[in-house]
Design a protein around this motif. Structure first.
Motif, PDB file in Angstrom:
ATOM      1  N   THR A 356     -11.412  19.759 -12.766  1.00 11.37           N
ATOM      2  CA  THR A 356     -12.380  18.757 -13.244  1.00 11.37           C
ATOM      3  C   THR A 356     -13.058  18.032 -12.085  1.00 11.37           C
ATOM      4  O   THR A 356     -13.716  17.018 -12.287  1.00 11.37           O
ATOM      5  CB  THR A 356     -11.679  17.732 -14.153  1.00 11.37           C
ATOM      6  N   GLY A 357     -12.894  18.551 -10.856  1.00 10.27           N
ATOM      7  CA  GLY A 357     -13.596  17.987  -9.711  1.00 10.27           C
ATOM      8  C   GLY A 357     -12.967  16.747  -9.118  1.00 10.27           C
ATOM      9  O   GLY A 357     -13.560  16.122  -8.234  1.00 10.27           O
ATOM     10  N   ARG A 358     -11.767  16.372  -9.551  1.00  8.51           N
ATOM     11  CA  ARG A 358     -11.117  15.155  -9.037  1.00  8.51           C
ATOM     12  C   ARG A 358     -10.225  15.528  -7.864  1.00  8.51           C
ATOM     13  O   ARG A 358      -8.987  15.499  -7.926  1.00  8.51           O
ATOM     14  CB  ARG A 358     -10.343  14.473 -10.158  1.00  8.51           C
ATOM     15  N   ILE A 359     -10.866  15.903  -6.750  1.00  6.53           N
ATOM     16  CA  ILE A 359     -10.143  16.456  -5.611  1.00  6.53           C
ATOM     17  C   ILE A 359      -9.260  15.398  -4.957  1.00  6.53           C
ATOM     18  O   ILE A 359      -8.118  15.678  -4.566  1.00  6.53           O
ATOM     19  CB  ILE A 359     -11.144  17.046  -4.594  1.00  6.53           C
ATOM     20  N   THR A 360      -9.772  14.179  -4.815  1.00  7.45           N
ATOM     21  CA  THR A 360      -8.987  13.124  -4.168  1.00  7.45           C
ATOM     22  C   THR A 360      -7.702  12.851  -4.941  1.00  7.45           C
ATOM     23  O   THR A 360      -6.625  12.695  -4.344  1.00  7.45           O
ATOM     24  CB  THR A 360      -9.819  11.837  -4.065  1.00  7.45           C
ATOM     25  N   ASP A 361      -7.779  12.811  -6.266  1.00  3.96           N
ATOM     26  CA  ASP A 361      -6.577  12.598  -7.076  1.00  3.96           C
ATOM     27  C   ASP A 361      -5.601  13.755  -6.909  1.00  3.96           C
ATOM     28  O   ASP A 361      -4.381  13.559  -6.863  1.00  3.96           O
ATOM     29  CB  ASP A 361      -6.950  12.440  -8.551  1.00  3.96           C
ATOM     30  N   ALA A 362      -6.141  14.984  -6.832  1.00  6.49           N
ATOM     31  CA  ALA A 362      -5.275  16.150  -6.644  1.00  6.49           C
ATOM     32  C   ALA A 362      -4.545  16.076  -5.306  1.00  6.49           C
ATOM     33  O   ALA A 362      -3.357  16.431  -5.204  1.00  6.49           O
ATOM     34  CB  ALA A 362      -6.096  17.433  -6.734  1.00  6.49           C
ATOM     35  N   VAL A 363      -5.240  15.623  -4.267  1.00  4.56           N
ATOM     36  CA  VAL A 363      -4.602  15.454  -2.962  1.00  4.56           C
ATOM     37  C   VAL A 363      -3.441  14.471  -3.060  1.00  4.56           C
ATOM     38  O   VAL A 363      -2.346  14.708  -2.522  1.00  4.56           O
ATOM     39  CB  VAL A 363      -5.637  14.973  -1.914  1.00  4.56           C
ATOM     40  N   ASP A 364      -3.658  13.367  -3.755  1.00  5.77           N
ATOM     41  CA  ASP A 364      -2.600  12.365  -3.886  1.00  5.77           C
ATOM     42  C   ASP A 364      -1.387  12.924  -4.619  1.00  5.77           C
ATOM     43  O   ASP A 364      -0.235  12.715  -4.217  1.00  5.77           O
ATOM     44  CB  ASP A 364      -3.129  11.140  -4.632  1.00  5.77           C
ATOM     45  N   VAL A 365      -1.613  13.655  -5.707  1.00  4.26           N
ATOM     46  CA  VAL A 365      -0.513  14.212  -6.494  1.00  4.26           C
ATOM     47  C   VAL A 365       0.294  15.197  -5.650  1.00  4.26           C
ATOM     48  O   VAL A 365       1.532  15.158  -5.625  1.00  4.26           O
ATOM     49  CB  VAL A 365      -1.059  14.896  -7.765  1.00  4.26           C
ATOM     50  N   LEU A 366      -0.404  16.112  -4.960  1.00  4.18           N
ATOM     51  CA  LEU A 366       0.300  17.107  -4.151  1.00  4.18           C
ATOM     52  C   LEU A 366       1.013  16.468  -2.964  1.00  4.18           C
ATOM     53  O   LEU A 366       2.111  16.893  -2.582  1.00  4.18           O
ATOM     54  CB  LEU A 366      -0.685  18.177  -3.675  1.00  4.18           C
ATOM     55  N   GLY A 367       0.394  15.444  -2.359  1.00 10.43           N
ATOM     56  CA  GLY A 367       1.044  14.754  -1.245  1.00 10.43           C
ATOM     57  C   GLY A 367       2.333  14.086  -1.672  1.00 10.43           C
ATOM     58  O   GLY A 367       3.366  14.164  -0.976  1.00 10.43           O
ATOM     59  N   ASP A 368       2.308  13.425  -2.840  1.00 10.14           N
ATOM     60  CA  ASP A 368       3.525  12.783  -3.360  1.00 10.14           C
ATOM     61  C   ASP A 368       4.596  13.824  -3.665  1.00 10.14           C
ATOM     62  O   ASP A 368       5.790  13.635  -3.365  1.00 10.14           O
ATOM     63  CB  ASP A 368       3.204  11.993  -4.621  1.00 10.14           C
ATOM     64  N   ALA A 369       4.182  14.936  -4.288  1.00 10.13           N
ATOM     65  CA  ALA A 369       5.144  15.981  -4.641  1.00 10.13           C
ATOM     66  C   ALA A 369       5.754  16.613  -3.396  1.00 10.13           C
ATOM     67  O   ALA A 369       6.957  16.907  -3.356  1.00 10.13           O
ATOM     68  CB  ALA A 369       4.456  17.045  -5.494  1.00 10.13           C
ATOM     69  N   LEU A 370       4.938  16.820  -2.368  1.00  8.45           N
ATOM     70  CA  LEU A 370       5.449  17.405  -1.127  1.00  8.45           C
ATOM     71  C   LEU A 370       6.480  16.495  -0.472  1.00  8.45           C
ATOM     72  O   LEU A 370       7.547  16.944  -0.020  1.00  8.45           O
ATOM     73  CB  LEU A 370       4.279  17.670  -0.174  1.00  8.45           C
ATOM     74  N   THR A 371       6.181  15.209  -0.422  1.00  9.19           N
ATOM     75  CA  THR A 371       7.124  14.251   0.177  1.00  9.19           C
ATOM     76  C   THR A 371       8.446  14.241  -0.593  1.00  9.19           C
ATOM     77  O   THR A 371       9.534  14.273   0.006  1.00  9.19           O
ATOM     78  CB  THR A 371       6.508  12.849   0.177  1.00  9.19           C
ATOM     79  N   ALA A 372       8.360  14.210  -1.925  1.00 13.04           N
ATOM     80  CA  ALA A 372       9.570  14.195  -2.750  1.00 13.04           C
ATOM     81  C   ALA A 372      10.369  15.479  -2.586  1.00 13.04           C
ATOM     82  O   ALA A 372      11.606  15.463  -2.485  1.00 13.04           O
ATOM     83  CB  ALA A 372       9.189  13.982  -4.212  1.00 13.04           C
ATOM     84  N   ALA A 373       9.682  16.635  -2.559  1.00 13.22           N
ATOM     85  CA  ALA A 373      10.375  17.913  -2.438  1.00 13.22           C
ATOM     86  C   ALA A 373      11.065  18.048  -1.086  1.00 13.22           C
ATOM     87  O   ALA A 373      12.199  18.537  -0.997  1.00 13.22           O
ATOM     88  CB  ALA A 373       9.379  19.048  -2.642  1.00 13.22           C
ATOM     89  N   ALA A 374      10.376  17.615  -0.020  1.00 12.48           N
ATOM     90  CA  ALA A 374      10.991  17.705   1.309  1.00 12.48           C
ATOM     91  C   ALA A 374      12.212  16.802   1.417  1.00 12.48           C
ATOM     92  O   ALA A 374      13.220  17.152   2.055  1.00 12.48           O
ATOM     93  CB  ALA A 374       9.956  17.343   2.377  1.00 12.48           C
ATOM     94  N   ARG A 375      12.153  15.632   0.783  1.00 10.86           N
ATOM     95  CA  ARG A 375      13.286  14.711   0.828  1.00 10.86           C
ATOM     96  C   ARG A 375      14.463  15.248   0.030  1.00 10.86           C
ATOM     97  O   ARG A 375      15.624  15.100   0.421  1.00 10.86           O
ATOM     98  CB  ARG A 375      12.854  13.345   0.296  1.00 10.86           C
ATOM     99  N   THR A 376      14.169  15.908  -1.071  1.00 12.93           N
ATOM    100  CA  THR A 376      15.235  16.369  -1.958  1.00 12.93           C
ATOM    101  C   THR A 376      15.806  17.722  -1.537  1.00 12.93           C
ATOM    102  O   THR A 376      17.015  17.936  -1.587  1.00 12.93           O
ATOM    103  CB  THR A 376      14.707  16.475  -3.402  1.00 12.93           C
ATOM    104  N   HIS A 377      14.927  18.663  -1.121  1.00 13.61           N
ATOM    105  CA  HIS A 377      15.367  20.038  -0.885  1.00 13.61           C
ATOM    106  C   HIS A 377      15.375  20.432   0.590  1.00 13.61           C
ATOM    107  O   HIS A 377      15.842  21.516   0.920  1.00 13.61           O
ATOM    108  CB  HIS A 377      14.466  21.003  -1.653  1.00 13.61           C
TER     109      HIS A 377
END
Length: 498
Positions: A356-377
């Motif tokens: 839907t063209g909301r690239i900035t929001d997508a960046v935020d979601v993936l950045g949060d997920a990456l941080t959480a995944a690296a901390r957990t796994h």
């Protein structure tokens, strides 16, 4: 100049344009972490104190007028100030292609598109004229076509504010517009008004419909002579399918005497209205119809690509246990079902946002997920590598090359360790890192990286020949820019000059 920091927040990244009024840089706003455009007054255009003062007045006037015009079709001003001897204007960074590029990609330009372009420009001109002011340099290079088909006018650098108390600001010997788009009264140095801009709009319409400007000669003086003394070729002689009312409107816009042109931009818009496509609110968008300037009329106010679905809550990182989890080592057991579900939801949400063209929001979601995944796994888990790859690709799509570069280097390092330095995936990641350097304006570092890659591209020649060819081509371009013609030929042909 590259890397210079203005006001402690605007970092100049890449020079993207320059003209009589200054330079335009792609820049990074460190405070809000966004890409912006910065226009700098060019010191080399100032040759004396008197001209310096006059040029500064003109630049300040551009800042004020651009800020006064409240219209979505005119680039938004974020900031304006001075630093030392330099003045700068910070504006929104507009994604898309300029109208000249759009025309080149779509020749012959569909006549309904040309009508839609003019109909979008009319309200912008009306807003500028209401200041009251005159643009004086309307041309395709100053108009951006965004991915959703909307148009944005970029430059008011030659704007004239109308009023008896306004001093006319034109530097002796400087360019006062673009000859191909210049009205006769402007060419003669006479008084300009709103109808001067309408003449330029007529030139743009003629170019979109006829494939060329109405008057083209080898020298600016010869072009100006045509504007003053020659009649344009009627468009239906060039393209019989152009509606007769549209041809008549263009001829009226190109009248030599301003009094023979339409009275104002509103009258032009009224003439264009019957030629615009009817609204079709139920029509669907898609990647197959990008940058169609008729879309705002076919689907007024419709969200791009059909609009975003209801957005679920952003997935949060699992709460750590009291003792705290131990990060997983490489090769450790697969993540828990709950962790996988959270990460899968994040990836799915990012995909919906990108669609839907909301690239900035997508960046935020993936950045949060990456941080959480690296901390957990752990930083070397497969799921972290996958998320980092998506995160880097989304950062590049958002134009945030500063942030994408370190992620790509980490990915390339991991890929080289796992699969080898000549593995196609490793090569792709290193090429993307070089592309980031190139887009950031660090052409020396980009060239060094690409030159080291060229001898290793053979795996890509069979698996991704287009990427291999593009890499060789860009490397040759950078070599040519340094004067290394022999090196460029070797890169392209594999054979040294001899």
């Amino acid at each position: 100049m590259k890397g210079r920091l203005l006001a402690g927040r605007y970092e100049l990244v890449t020079l993207i344009g320059q003209g009589g009024m200054g330079q335009v840089w792609a820049a990074h706003d460190r405070t809000l972490d966004r890409q912006v455009a910065v226009k700098l007054l060019r010191p080399d255009r100032i040759s004396g104190p008197e001209q310096s003062d006059e040029l500064r007045r003109r630049f300040g006037r551009e800042c004020r007028v651009t800020a006064q015009v409240d219209h979505p079709g005119l680039v938004t001003v974020h900031d304006a100030a001075c630093e030392g001897e330099d003045l700068y204007l910070v504006m929104q960074h507009v994604r898309g292609a300029d109208l000249a590029e759009h025309l080149a990609e779509h020749e012959p330009y569909p006549w309904p598109w040309a009508v839609a372009v003019a109909a979008q420009l009319c309200p912008v001109l009306a807003a500028v004229h209401a200041v009251p002011a005159v643009h004086r340099d309307l041309k395709p290079r100053n108009v951006m076509v965004r991915p959703d088909g909307t148009l944005v006018v970029l430059d008011l650098g030659l704007v004239t504010v109308l009023g008896a108390d306004t001093t006319r600001l034109t530097l002796t010997g400087s360019h006062i517009g673009s000859p191909a788009y210049m009205a006769p009264e402007q060419a003669l140095g006479e008084e300009v008004g709103p109808r001067t801009d309408l003449y330029s709009l007529g030139v743009i319409l003629h170019e979109l419909l006829g494939g060329t400007v109405p008057f083209a000669r080898p020298t600016p003086l010869a072009v100006l002579h045509q504007h003053l003394h020659e009649a344009p070729v009627p468009l239906r002689r060039l393209r019989p399918e152009v509606p007769e009312p549209l041809e008549d409107l263009v001829l009226r816009l190109l009248a030599k005497d301003p009094r023979d042109r339409p009275a104002d931009a509103a009258e032009v818009h009224r003439a264009l209205e019957p030629l615009l496509p009817a609204a079709v609110p139920s029509a669907l968008d898609g990647p197959g119809v990008p940058m169609d300037p008729t879309r705002p009329f076919r689907q007024p106010y419709a969200p791009w690509h059909g609009g975003p679905p209801p957005r679920p809550p952003r997935p949060s990182a699992p709460a750590p246990a009291a003792a705290g989890p131990t990060p997983a080592a490489p090769g450790a057991a697969a993540p828990t079902t709950t962790g996988n579900a959270d990460l899968a939801a994040a990836v799915e949400e990012a995909k919906r946002l990108l669609d839907t063209g909301r690239i900035t929001d997508a960046v935020d979601v993936l950045g949060d997920a990456l941080t959480a995944a690296a901390r957990t796994h752990g930083p070397h888990a497969t799921v972290v590598h996958m998320l980092r790859r998506q995160y880097a690709a989304t950062l590049m799509e958002a134009g945030r090359f500063h942030a994408a570069l370190p992620e790509l280097r980490l990915l390339a390092e991991r890929s080289a360790a796992d699969a080898g330095p000549t593995d196609p995936q490793t090569l792709r990641l290193r090429i993307e890192a070089a592309q980031c350097l190139d887009r950031l304006g660090d052409h020396t570092a980009a060239l060094a990286e690409l030159r080291s890659l060229v001898p290793q591209l053979h795996p890509l020649d069979s698996t991704d020949p287009a990427l291999a060819l593009e890499t060789r081509h860009r490397t040759a371009q950078l070599l040519l820019a340094t004067g290394d013609h022999a090196g460029a030929r070797t890169v392209l042909t594999g054979r040294p000059t001899g």
